[in-house]
Design an enzyme around this catalytic site. Structure first.
Site, PDB file in Angstrom:
ATOM      1  N   GLN A  36     -89.986 -10.817  46.791  1.00 15.02           N
ATOM      2  CA  GLN A  36     -90.560 -11.985  46.105  1.00 15.02           C
ATOM      3  C   GLN A  36     -90.632 -11.789  44.593  1.00 15.02           C
ATOM      4  OE1 GLN A  36     -91.108 -14.849  47.395  1.00 15.02           O
ATOM      5  NE2 GLN A  36     -90.812 -14.263  49.529  1.00 15.02           N
ATOM      6  N   CYS A  78     -95.180 -14.465  58.067  1.00 21.83           N
ATOM      7  CA  CYS A  78     -94.803 -13.082  58.448  1.00 21.83           C
ATOM      8  C   CYS A  78     -95.773 -12.075  57.856  1.00 21.83           C
ATOM      9  CB  CYS A  78     -93.376 -12.749  58.018  1.00 21.83           C
ATOM     10  SG  CYS A  78     -92.136 -13.699  58.855  1.00 21.83           S
ATOM     11  N   HIS A 105     -95.580  -8.040  54.144  1.00 22.67           N
ATOM     12  CA  HIS A 105     -94.733  -8.809  55.059  1.00 22.67           C
ATOM     13  C   HIS A 105     -94.434  -7.909  56.262  1.00 22.67           C
ATOM     14  CE1 HIS A 105     -90.941 -10.698  56.425  1.00 22.67           C
ATOM     15  NE2 HIS A 105     -91.270 -11.759  55.724  1.00 22.67           N
ATOM     16  N   LYS A 117     -83.206 -14.973  48.097  1.00 18.44           N
ATOM     17  CA  LYS A 117     -84.422 -15.430  47.405  1.00 18.44           C
ATOM     18  C   LYS A 117     -84.205 -15.445  45.889  1.00 18.44           C
ATOM     19  CE  LYS A 117     -87.240 -13.567  51.104  1.00 18.44           C
ATOM     20  NZ  LYS A 117     -87.929 -14.606  51.864  1.00 18.44           N
ATOM     21  N   ASP A 127     -91.167  -3.270  47.794  1.00 17.45           N
ATOM     22  CA  ASP A 127     -90.514  -4.421  48.418  1.00 17.45           C
ATOM     23  C   ASP A 127     -90.479  -5.535  47.368  1.00 17.45           C
ATOM     24  OD1 ASP A 127     -90.051  -6.849  49.615  1.00 17.45           O
ATOM     25  OD2 ASP A 127     -91.467  -6.572  51.258  1.00 17.45           O
TER      26      ASP A 127
HETATM   27  N1  PMP Z   1     -90.728  -8.836  52.107  1.00 23.15           N
HETATM   28  C1  PMP Z   1     -91.239  -9.945  51.576  1.00 23.15           C
HETATM   29  C2  PMP Z   1     -92.393  -9.842  50.631  1.00 23.15           C
HETATM   30  C3  PMP Z   1     -90.675 -11.182  51.882  1.00 23.15           C
HETATM   31  O1  PMP Z   1     -91.189 -12.302  51.353  1.00 23.15           O
HETATM   32  C4  PMP Z   1     -89.569 -11.246  52.763  1.00 23.15           C
HETATM   33  C5  PMP Z   1     -88.945 -12.582  53.156  1.00 23.15           C
HETATM   34  N2  PMP Z   1     -89.854 -13.596  53.450  1.00 23.15           N
HETATM   35  C6  PMP Z   1     -89.074 -10.054  53.282  1.00 23.15           C
HETATM   36  C7  PMP Z   1     -89.671  -8.870  52.935  1.00 23.15           C
HETATM   37  C8  PMP Z   1     -87.897 -10.029  54.214  1.00 23.15           C
HETATM   38  O2  PMP Z   1     -86.759 -10.491  53.554  1.00 23.15           O
HETATM   39  P1  PMP Z   1     -85.443 -10.812  54.376  1.00 23.15           P
HETATM   40  O3  PMP Z   1     -85.841 -11.695  55.502  1.00 23.15           O
HETATM   41  O4  PMP Z   1     -84.547 -11.495  53.383  1.00 23.15           O
HETATM   42  O5  PMP Z   1     -84.888  -9.501  54.846  1.00 23.15           O
END
Ligand code: PMP
Length: 406
Positions: free
Chosen positions: A204, A365, A124, A227, A201
């Site tokens: 997910q 993203c 991401h 999430k 990270d």
């Molecule tokens: N890493 C991953 C794998 C994600 O899916 C996301 C959110 N889509 C993020 C980081 C960022 O999370 P947040 O926007 O809640 O900070």
């Protein structure tokens, strides 16, 4: 979990019981954010109605109650990820801020020109861009683990990337775009063997897998509350005490100090050293309530439920004429990406929304991943514990209709 038990679980999420465009809502955008159970909504309302005060400061009763609830929430998070010490749990705004904290604090103070940061193709942007900013400032180099054809990390290529200059390996536990579950234990062990630190990270992962940071063996683990059936604006960075102790503060202000004078400032102990300013108290308490909500359920059974439903979804998608699955990883959690031959994803999503079906289209993203796959984006259906076979059937029926029509 039988159907009746699952219906009872689902009924605790009020947002799911609504109609959208004249159809019952089918919510399949859980990788973006999950819906919240009534218990979480109640805890947040209760906090603001009865205990609202700033934490760690005043001697009065409300502040005492707010502080206890806030610190109990930290303990709940520590237990949830099997952190050995509550002080290793740092509140952040989410995964993004947690990764930025490590990048700005550890990265800026530790990385030198020529040092290497290893990321993967499926990251991401939140686990790419913070490292690019640090690389620009320090002269560190980013190396990227390639993917194989299925959408799994190429582990041989990964091992070949590691070397004496590798300082950090930072990878997703689960891909938000393809659903790939990465072999994080193996990734961490290989990084450790060359003396590199590891950041996982977990944005997910936490809603779908049982996470044990000690079993994974990583140095940092980041995730977001929203999430995981909790509120937005709250997340967690877990890190090992000895690393966090050595890292300089990042953001500065109240709470994170010990003594301040114009001659100089000393800093507070962990975890407060990294928590400048008034925290998101209701968010932390709400997140703990979300964790309580899922931990009283049988986690293994929930994981099985989601696995069965994901398999059912993937098998159903394979039957839709003109539909191409994007990524067929060996182990998958949460998300399934696909494209329809004849229809632009954005148009398809709009037509699905008209039938009350919420899913996501675009690059998720993960633009470098899309570029690697040679596509602009995908349609992504992502599941949560409250989804059921009817949700999947509704999506599949709508996709069949689209496919017939075009
Ligand atoms: N890493 C991953 C794998 C994600 O899916 C996301 C959110 N889509 C993020 C980081 C960022 O999370 P947040 O926007 O809640 O900070």
């Amino acid at each position: 979990m039988n159907q009746q038990q699952h219906a009872q679980l689902r009924s605790q999420f009020p947002a799911l019981a609504q109609e959208v465009n004249g159809h019952p809502l089918i919510y399949l955008d859980n990788a973006a954010t999950t819906q919240k159970p009534q218990a979480v909504l109640d805890v947040i309302a209760h906090y603001y109605r009865t205990d609202n005060a700033n934490v760690h400061r005043a001697a009065h009763a409300l502040s005492g109650r707010a502080t206890r609830a806030f610190e109990d929430a930290r303990e709940t998070v520590a237990r949830f990820i099997n952190a050995p010490d509550n002080r290793e749990v740092i509140w952040t705004r989410g995964t993004t801020e947690a990764i930025n904290l490590v990048a700005q604090s550890w990265g800026l103070s530790e990385l030198r020109a020529g040092d290497e940061i290893v990321l993967s193709t499926l990251e991401h942007h939140a686990n790419i861009v913070p490292w690019q900013l640090i690389a620009q400032r320090t002269g560190a180099i980013i190396r990227v683990i390639p993917l194989d054809k299925r959408g799994d990390l190429d582990m041989d290529a990964y091992r070949a990337l590691l070397g004496p200059r590798t300082r950090l390996v930072s990878v997703a536990h689960v891909s938000n775009a393809l659903g790939t579950v990465n072999p994080v234990k193996e990734i961490v062990a290989a990084a450790k063997a060359v003396g590199a630190l590891t950041l996982i990270d977990g944005a997910q992962a936490v809603a779908h897998l049982e996470v044990d940071v000690q079993a994974i063996g990583c140095d940092f683990y980041a995730f977001s509350g929203h999430k995981l059936y909790g509120p937005t604006g709250i997340g967690v960075l877990w890190g090992r005490t000895e690393l966090l102790e050595r890292m300089p503060p990042w953001q500065a202000g109240g709470e994170m100090i010990d003594r301040v004078s114009f001659a100089g400032t000393t800093f507070n102990a962990l975890p407060f050293k990294f928590e400048a300013g008034t925290p998101h108290i209701a968010g932390a308490i709400g997140l703990a309530s979300a964790i309580d909500f899922i931990t009283v359920l049988d986690r293994a059974e929930l994981v099985r439920h989601e696995e069965t439903l994901t398999d059912y979804l993937v098998a159903g998608l394979r039957q839709v004429p003109g539909l191409r699955l994007i990524g067929e990883p060996e182990q998958r959690a949460g998300a399934v990406s696909f494209l329809l031959d004849e229809i632009h994803p954005q148009d398809a999503a709009t037509l699905l929304d008209m039938q009350g079906i919420a899913l996501r289209v675009g690059h998720h993203c993960a633009m470098p991943l899309m570029e690697n796959l040679g596509i602009g984006g995908t349609m992504r259906a992502s599941l949560a514990c409250y989804n059921n076979q009817d949700d999947v059937d509704a999506l599949l029926a709508a996709l069949h209709k689209l496919s017939d029509f075009f």
